[in-house]
Design a protein around this motif. Structure first.
Motif, PDB file in Angstrom:
ATOM      1  N   VAL A  30       0.883  -1.164   0.000  1.00  0.00           N
ATOM      2  CA  VAL A  30       0.000   0.000   0.000  1.00  0.00           C
ATOM      3  C   VAL A  30       0.919   1.212   0.000  1.00  0.00           C
ATOM      4  O   VAL A  30       1.734   1.378   0.903  1.00  0.00           O
ATOM      5  N   VAL A  31       0.799   2.048  -1.036  1.00  0.00           N
ATOM      6  CA  VAL A  31       1.719   3.156  -1.236  1.00  0.00           C
ATOM      7  C   VAL A  31       0.925   4.440  -1.446  1.00  0.00           C
ATOM      8  O   VAL A  31      -0.051   4.443  -2.197  1.00  0.00           O
ATOM      9  N   VAL A  32       1.333   5.529  -0.791  1.00  0.00           N
ATOM     10  CA  VAL A  32       0.772   6.855  -1.034  1.00  0.00           C
ATOM     11  C   VAL A  32       1.733   7.577  -1.972  1.00  0.00           C
ATOM     12  O   VAL A  32       2.935   7.659  -1.698  1.00  0.00           O
ATOM     13  N   ILE A  33       1.211   8.076  -3.089  1.00  0.00           N
ATOM     14  CA  ILE A  33       2.037   8.754  -4.090  1.00  0.00           C
ATOM     15  C   ILE A  33       1.495  10.160  -4.307  1.00  0.00           C
ATOM     16  O   ILE A  33       0.290  10.344  -4.493  1.00  0.00           O
ATOM     17  N   THR A  52      -4.473  -1.616  -7.740  1.00  0.00           N
ATOM     18  CA  THR A  52      -5.655  -0.763  -7.709  1.00  0.00           C
ATOM     19  C   THR A  52      -5.197   0.596  -7.222  1.00  0.00           C
ATOM     20  O   THR A  52      -4.479   0.696  -6.224  1.00  0.00           O
ATOM     21  N   CYS A  53      -5.581   1.643  -7.939  1.00  0.00           N
ATOM     22  CA  CYS A  53      -5.253   3.013  -7.532  1.00  0.00           C
ATOM     23  C   CYS A  53      -6.529   3.715  -7.093  1.00  0.00           C
ATOM     24  O   CYS A  53      -7.559   3.599  -7.752  1.00  0.00           O
ATOM     25  N   PHE A  54      -6.434   4.443  -5.993  1.00  0.00           N
ATOM     26  CA  PHE A  54      -7.548   5.221  -5.461  1.00  0.00           C
ATOM     27  C   PHE A  54      -7.095   6.675  -5.371  1.00  0.00           C
ATOM     28  O   PHE A  54      -6.109   6.980  -4.689  1.00  0.00           O
ATOM     29  N   VAL A  55      -7.778   7.565  -6.086  1.00  0.00           N
ATOM     30  CA  VAL A  55      -7.410   8.978  -6.131  1.00  0.00           C
ATOM     31  C   VAL A  55      -7.982   9.680  -4.904  1.00  0.00           C
ATOM     32  O   VAL A  55      -9.201   9.722  -4.720  1.00  0.00           O
ATOM     33  N   ILE A  56      -7.095  10.217  -4.079  1.00  0.00           N
ATOM     34  CA  ILE A  56      -7.507  10.950  -2.884  1.00  0.00           C
ATOM     35  C   ILE A  56      -7.845  12.388  -3.253  1.00  0.00           C
ATOM     36  O   ILE A  56      -8.879  12.918  -2.847  1.00  0.00           O
ATOM     37  N   PRO A  72      -3.725   2.478 -30.642  1.00  0.00           N
ATOM     38  CA  PRO A  72      -3.669   3.598 -29.695  1.00  0.00           C
ATOM     39  C   PRO A  72      -4.184   3.131 -28.328  1.00  0.00           C
ATOM     40  O   PRO A  72      -5.103   2.305 -28.247  1.00  0.00           O
ATOM     41  N   PRO A  73      -3.600   3.639 -27.261  1.00  0.00           N
ATOM     42  CA  PRO A  73      -4.070   3.229 -25.930  1.00  0.00           C
ATOM     43  C   PRO A  73      -5.450   3.791 -25.623  1.00  0.00           C
ATOM     44  O   PRO A  73      -5.869   4.798 -26.194  1.00  0.00           O
ATOM     45  N   MET A  74      -6.136   3.114 -24.715  1.00  0.00           N
ATOM     46  CA  MET A  74      -7.399   3.627 -24.182  1.00  0.00           C
ATOM     47  C   MET A  74      -7.043   4.758 -23.224  1.00  0.00           C
ATOM     48  O   MET A  74      -6.052   4.685 -22.517  1.00  0.00           O
ATOM     49  N   ARG A  75      -7.901   5.793 -23.184  1.00  0.00           N
ATOM     50  CA  ARG A  75      -7.671   6.954 -22.320  1.00  0.00           C
ATOM     51  C   ARG A  75      -8.820   7.072 -21.336  1.00  0.00           C
ATOM     52  O   ARG A  75      -9.988   6.992 -21.729  1.00  0.00           O
ATOM     53  N   TYR A  76      -8.470   7.279 -20.064  1.00  0.00           N
ATOM     54  CA  TYR A  76      -9.451   7.479 -19.001  1.00  0.00           C
ATOM     55  C   TYR A  76      -9.000   8.666 -18.170  1.00  0.00           C
ATOM     56  O   TYR A  76      -7.807   8.970 -18.098  1.00  0.00           O
ATOM     57  N   VAL A  77      -9.934   9.314 -17.517  1.00  0.00           N
ATOM     58  CA  VAL A  77      -9.616  10.372 -16.559  1.00  0.00           C
ATOM     59  C   VAL A  77     -10.291  10.013 -15.242  1.00  0.00           C
ATOM     60  O   VAL A  77     -11.494   9.731 -15.212  1.00  0.00           O
ATOM     61  N   PHE A  78      -9.496   9.990 -14.170  1.00  0.00           N
ATOM     62  CA  PHE A  78      -9.988   9.636 -12.844  1.00  0.00           C
ATOM     63  C   PHE A  78      -9.728  10.788 -11.883  1.00  0.00           C
ATOM     64  O   PHE A  78      -8.627  11.341 -11.853  1.00  0.00           O
ATOM     65  N   GLY A  79     -10.761  11.131 -11.106  1.00  0.00           N
ATOM     66  CA  GLY A  79     -10.659  12.206 -10.134  1.00  0.00           C
ATOM     67  C   GLY A  79     -10.810  11.708  -8.715  1.00  0.00           C
ATOM     68  O   GLY A  79     -10.950  10.503  -8.462  1.00  0.00           O
ATOM     69  N   PHE A 102      -2.609   9.926  -4.532  1.00  0.00           N
ATOM     70  CA  PHE A 102      -3.361   8.694  -4.723  1.00  0.00           C
ATOM     71  C   PHE A 102      -2.697   7.535  -3.991  1.00  0.00           C
ATOM     72  O   PHE A 102      -1.510   7.580  -3.685  1.00  0.00           O
ATOM     73  N   LEU A 103      -3.512   6.529  -3.691  1.00  0.00           N
ATOM     74  CA  LEU A 103      -3.031   5.296  -3.099  1.00  0.00           C
ATOM     75  C   LEU A 103      -2.852   4.269  -4.202  1.00  0.00           C
ATOM     76  O   LEU A 103      -3.685   4.186  -5.117  1.00  0.00           O
ATOM     77  N   THR A 104      -1.796   3.474  -4.107  1.00  0.00           N
ATOM     78  CA  THR A 104      -1.639   2.320  -4.967  1.00  0.00           C
ATOM     79  C   THR A 104      -1.590   1.092  -4.074  1.00  0.00           C
ATOM     80  O   THR A 104      -0.759   1.006  -3.174  1.00  0.00           O
ATOM     81  N   LEU A 105      -2.515   0.173  -4.314  1.00  0.00           N
ATOM     82  CA  LEU A 105      -2.581  -1.079  -3.569  1.00  0.00           C
ATOM     83  C   LEU A 105      -2.138  -2.182  -4.520  1.00  0.00           C
ATOM     84  O   LEU A 105      -2.857  -2.501  -5.470  1.00  0.00           O
TER      85      LEU A 105
END
Length: 127
Positions: A30-33, A52-56, A72-79, A102-105
């Motif tokens: 579990v990492v906070v970045i 799994t990433c969780f955006v704080i 081409p890669p798929m593009r997503y935006v996460f808030g 964000f957290l990375t688990l």
């Protein structure tokens, strides 16, 4: 490939605040970045690790595609408050649209030698 993780409604709420289950499974790290607006991270893929990433706070533009694909890669935006999953063997890159925390688990160790053994850096930026 990428699966947006649907977070359950708060599982516990009282006068102190909320407890929200982000994931309900064992993870190896579990990492906070923290990342500054306009910077990039990742631009790699993992042989065996998933995360799994969780955006704080902030906002992440996330690009992904299967390893070796020329599409081409798929593009997503996460808030803030959103989570996403990256399985092994998926090229991915993060670009930060705002200062972001964000957290990375991860399913495996994030100790430097373990992490580097699992990681394959891309020679060209994923665009």
């Amino acid at each position: 490939m990428n699966t947006k993780v649907e977070l359950a409604a708060p599982t516990f709420r009282d006068e102190r605040g909320d407890i929200i289950n982000v994931v309900n499974e064992h993870h190896g790290s579990v990492v906070v970045i923290t990342s500054k607006q306009g910077t990039d991270r990742a631009n790699h893929w993992h042989r065996g690790s998933a995360h799994t990433c969780f955006v704080i706070s902030g906002c992440i533009e996330y690009l992904e595609r299967p390893v070796g694909s020329k599409l081409p890669p798929m593009r997503y935006v996460f808030g803030a408050g959103e989570a996403f999953y990256t399985p092994p063997n998926v090229e991915h890159r993060m670009h930060f649209l705002n200062d972001t925390v964000f957290l990375t688990l991860g399913t495996q160790s994030r100790l430097p030698n373990d992490y580097e053994a699992d990681l394959v850096r891309l020679t060209e930026p994923l665009k």
